[in-house]
Design a protein around this motif. Structure first.
Motif, short mmCIF file in Angstrom:
data_model
loop_
_atom_site.label_atom_id
_atom_site.label_comp_id
_atom_site.label_asym_id
_atom_site.label_seq_id
_atom_site.Cartn_x
_atom_site.Cartn_y
_atom_site.Cartn_z
N TYR A 210 0.90 -1.10 -0.02
CA TYR A 210 0.11 0.15 0.01
C TYR A 210 0.82 1.29 0.13
O TYR A 210 1.73 1.37 0.66
N ASN A 211 0.43 2.35 -1.05
CA ASN A 211 1.22 3.51 -0.80
C ASN A 211 0.21 4.67 -0.61
O ASN A 211 -0.86 4.87 -1.10
N ASN A 212 0.42 5.11 0.78
CA ASN A 212 -0.69 6.05 1.09
C ASN A 212 -2.08 5.81 1.07
O ASN A 212 -2.90 6.47 0.59
N LYS A 213 -2.33 4.78 1.59
CA LYS A 213 -3.68 4.11 1.83
C LYS A 213 -4.16 3.45 0.26
O LYS A 213 -5.19 2.88 0.66
N GLN A 214 -3.41 3.66 -0.74
CA GLN A 214 -3.79 3.00 -1.78
C GLN A 214 -3.04 1.54 -2.20
O GLN A 214 -2.06 1.58 -2.12
N LEU A 215 -3.85 0.65 -2.45
CA LEU A 215 -3.44 -0.40 -2.94
C LEU A 215 -2.66 -0.64 -4.09
O LEU A 215 -3.18 -0.05 -5.24
N ILE A 216 -1.21 -0.97 -4.20
CA ILE A 216 -0.46 -0.55 -5.36
C ILE A 216 -0.05 -1.96 -5.74
O ILE A 216 0.37 -2.28 -6.92
N VAL A 217 0.16 -3.14 -4.90
CA VAL A 217 0.69 -4.22 -5.18
C VAL A 217 -0.07 -5.16 -4.57
O VAL A 217 -0.52 -5.32 -3.54
N ASN A 218 -0.77 -6.19 -5.31
CA ASN A 218 -1.60 -7.38 -5.04
C ASN A 218 -1.08 -8.47 -5.63
O ASN A 218 -1.67 -8.80 -6.68
N GLU A 219 -0.32 -9.38 -4.90
CA GLU A 219 0.09 -10.48 -5.57
C GLU A 219 -0.88 -11.43 -5.67
O GLU A 219 -2.04 -11.32 -4.91
N THR A 220 -0.73 -12.56 -6.18
CA THR A 220 -1.72 -13.66 -6.41
C THR A 220 -1.70 -14.30 -5.21
O THR A 220 -1.07 -15.29 -4.71
N VAL A 221 -2.82 -13.93 -4.13
CA VAL A 221 -2.79 -14.49 -2.99
C VAL A 221 -4.49 -15.06 -3.13
O VAL A 221 -5.52 -14.25 -3.81
#
Lengths: 112, 115
Positions: free
Chosen positions: A49-60
């Protein structure tokens, strides 16, 4: 110096239960992460997360969901735990991509 | 795609010897490279990083690493090794691009330094 705080330290639960882990950083960093460290000590990024924004969401699996109320907090919820979710979950923060990650002590999850 | 390889899962030395832990990476652009250490029962701690500039970087606890673009390596060194250096060492690559941040870790090398 501990500046990334994780709770709880340990959690034991049964298959199918919901769990939540909390993470708070007092460093004023903009970026926070969740990593999973398995029994062989392998580290895999889950979310960033960068400043409350999701920026990376790996395959989970979809049962994992991060939650951020402000840039200092990043929590992790697991909706219906499975045995393979047993691991140590490490929260970290950094100023940006070039900078050092500061890790919390981790939350050890055991799923029975 | 990006990847990090640490080919030596276990390294054993005697105190006073020189240590070198190998790390190679695969990434199409300029990488940011890091070494972290995890002592038994503890979380990860930063040792050093290469972003740009001098290819030999010095870090905490007397460690240094050399970035070699020619063979895509970033080996960690220390001389002499001390028994307190016994820990697991992770090499990591930041290559997310854009605003995304995606630090990928190698499998780690467990170092045992005997007194």
């Amino acid at each position: 110096e501990t500046a990334v705080f994780q709770t709880p330290n340990y959690h034991v639960t049964q298959v199918g239960n919901e769990v939540s882990f909390n993470c708070k950083q007092t460093l004023g960093h903009d970026t926070m992460y969740w990593y999973k460290q398995d029994s062989k000590k392998l580290l895999k990024i889950m979310f960033s997360y960068n400043n409350k924004q999701l920026i990376v969401n790996e395959t989970v699996p979809r049962r994992f969901s991060p939650q951020s109320s402000d840039k200092a907090h990043l929590n992790l919820r697991i909706k219906s735990v499975e045995p393979e979710d047993s691991a140590v979950y490490l929260c970290a923060s950094s100023r940006d991509r070039k900078n050092t990650l500061y890790f919390g002590a981790g939350t050890r999850l055991s799923v029975l | 795609a990006q990847s990090v390889d640490q080919p030596d899962a276990h390294v054993t030395l005697s105190e006073g010897a020189s240590l070198e832990l190998r790390c190679s990476y695969s990434y199409s652009a300029a990488p940011y490279l890091f070494w972290y250490v995890q002592y038994p029962g503890q979380s990860l701690q930063f040792l050093l990083k290469y972003i740009t500039g001098d290819t030999v970087v010095k870090g905490t606890k007397g460690f240094e690493a050399e970035f070699r673009k020619s063979n895509s390596s970033f080996n960690l060194k220390k001389s002499p090794a001390h028994w307190s250096d016994s820990a697991k060492y992770f090499c990591a690559l930041e290559g997310g691009g854009g605003t995304g941040s995606k630090l990928s870790f190698g499998k780690g090398a467990k170092l045992t330094v005997s007194p």
